[in-house]
Design an enzyme around this catalytic site. Structure first.
Site, PDB file in Angstrom:
ATOM      1  N   ASN A 163     -51.159 -22.860 -18.620  1.00 18.13           N
ATOM      2  CA  ASN A 163     -50.166 -23.467 -18.513  1.00 18.13           C
ATOM      3  C   ASN A 163     -50.384 -23.723 -17.521  1.00 18.13           C
ATOM      4  O   ASN A 163     -51.230 -23.479 -16.206  1.00 18.13           O
ATOM      5  CB  ASN A 163     -48.722 -22.299 -19.188  1.00 18.13           C
ATOM      6  CG  ASN A 163     -47.199 -23.694 -19.618  1.00 18.13           C
ATOM      7  OD1 ASN A 163     -47.194 -24.712 -19.150  1.00 18.13           O
ATOM      8  ND2 ASN A 163     -46.963 -22.369 -19.802  1.00 18.13           N
ATOM      9  N   CYS A 164     -49.279 -24.578 -17.078  1.00 14.77           N
ATOM     10  CA  CYS A 164     -49.566 -25.803 -16.000  1.00 14.77           C
ATOM     11  C   CYS A 164     -49.045 -24.606 -14.621  1.00 14.77           C
ATOM     12  O   CYS A 164     -48.847 -23.444 -14.583  1.00 14.77           O
ATOM     13  CB  CYS A 164     -48.041 -26.197 -15.052  1.00 14.77           C
ATOM     14  SG  CYS A 164     -47.838 -27.503 -13.735  1.00 14.77           S
ATOM     15  N   PRO A 165     -50.057 -24.674 -13.876  1.00 16.29           N
ATOM     16  CA  PRO A 165     -50.934 -26.027 -13.370  1.00 16.29           C
ATOM     17  C   PRO A 165     -52.361 -25.361 -13.871  1.00 16.29           C
ATOM     18  O   PRO A 165     -53.818 -26.345 -13.817  1.00 16.29           O
ATOM     19  CB  PRO A 165     -50.979 -26.414 -11.883  1.00 16.29           C
ATOM     20  CG  PRO A 165     -51.156 -24.213 -11.766  1.00 16.29           C
ATOM     21  CD  PRO A 165     -49.743 -24.085 -12.641  1.00 16.29           C
ATOM     22  N   LEU A 166     -52.833 -24.719 -14.910  1.00 17.19           N
ATOM     23  CA  LEU A 166     -54.050 -24.099 -14.691  1.00 17.19           C
ATOM     24  C   LEU A 166     -55.279 -25.125 -16.225  1.00 17.19           C
ATOM     25  O   LEU A 166     -56.404 -25.475 -15.121  1.00 17.19           O
ATOM     26  CB  LEU A 166     -54.293 -22.539 -15.973  1.00 17.19           C
ATOM     27  CG  LEU A 166     -53.622 -21.870 -14.625  1.00 17.19           C
ATOM     28  CD1 LEU A 166     -53.046 -20.462 -16.618  1.00 17.19           C
ATOM     29  CD2 LEU A 166     -54.048 -21.639 -13.820  1.00 17.19           C
ATOM     30  N   ASP A 193     -50.599 -27.525 -23.696  1.00 20.59           N
ATOM     31  CA  ASP A 193     -49.335 -27.696 -23.065  1.00 20.59           C
ATOM     32  C   ASP A 193     -49.218 -28.805 -22.924  1.00 20.59           C
ATOM     33  O   ASP A 193     -49.587 -29.847 -22.727  1.00 20.59           O
ATOM     34  CB  ASP A 193     -49.744 -27.282 -21.281  1.00 20.59           C
ATOM     35  CG  ASP A 193     -48.879 -27.760 -20.180  1.00 20.59           C
ATOM     36  OD1 ASP A 193     -47.788 -27.725 -20.723  1.00 20.59           O
ATOM     37  OD2 ASP A 193     -49.186 -27.680 -19.597  1.00 20.59           O
TER      38      ASP A 193
END
Lengths: 76, 156
Positions: A14-17, A41
């Site tokens: 999920n953000c920001p990965l 995502d």
């Protein structure tokens, strides 16, 4: 669409990965090479567009396939 | 001086939920080519601990989604905070949200500069040994040195 030099599977992240992983992978590639990114995502669609716009890496195309978001990005 | 864009953040909160915005924004900014700095003050110093023990609470926070409706007084019972923290961590893990330690490492890897407010370190009798390596120490003037040149400046 199968043409790329390297692949990054950011499924489940999920953000920001997804962006951070993409940035890291691109750093290890040479200019002109193409990175194929797989993400789940839904926010990553807008995020990769914004990432490309701000970093100069070109987003060649993106599509949705079976709940996954696929991107091809050419390193600047 | 580089012509990279600059992001300056003041991190003042020491809870698990509020630990996320500074690290998410700084790591993403770094990935976008920003030079980033986070100034940690007051409860934000908890985010620099070697082993951060961050909790989340629903008290004073009616916006927190609850699995079952619960009266505020019941939310104050012993053990509730620990339970909510465990549930939040579990939820984050199942949704692929990075841990705070991971995001912090990504920030350090991306050369996000972390500055601890010396005055509040002293105020809370904290020791530099409590904090991770790579932190520098300074005051308000140190913050302005970077923030004054920044393109984006956030107080979190």
């Amino acid at each position: 669409m199968a043409e790329f030099d390297q692949e990054l599977d950011a499924s489940g992240l999920n953000c920001p990965l997804p962006i951070l992983r993409a940035k890291k992978t691109l750093a290890s590639m040479s200019s002109g090479q193409v990175l194929h990114i797989i993400a789940t995502d839904p926010g990553s669609v807008k995020d990769f567009e914004a990432f490309a716009k701000q970093t100069g890496n070109e987003l060649l195309d993106h599509k949705e396939e079976g709940g996954k978001f696929l991107f091809r990005m050419r390193k600047a | 001086m580089s012509d990279d864009k600059k992001l300056a953040i003041i991190a003042t909160k020491g809870t698990l939920d509020w630990a996320y915005p500074p690290f998410i924004l700084a790591s993403t900014a770094a990935a976008l080519g920003y030079e980033s700095q986070i100034f940690f003050t007051f409860y934000g110093l908890q985010l620099l601990k070697k082993k951060p023990d961050l909790k989340v609470t629903s008290l004073g926070n009616p916006g927190m989604p609850m699995p079952v409706p619960m009266p505020v007084l019941a939310q104050a019972l012993p053990g509730m905070q620990g339970m909510m923290t465990a549930m939040m961590k579990q939820k984050m893990k199942s949704k692929g949200v990075a841990s705070i330690e991971d995001l912090r490492s990504l920030c350090l890897e991306a050369e996000v500069k972390m500055v601890a407010c010396q005055m509040t370190v002293d105020l809370f009798d904290m020791s530099r040994e409590d904090f991770i390596d790579g932190v520098s120490y300074g005051g308000a003037a140190t913050f302005f040195e970077f923030a004054g040149e920044s393109d984006i400046c956030l107080f979190i």
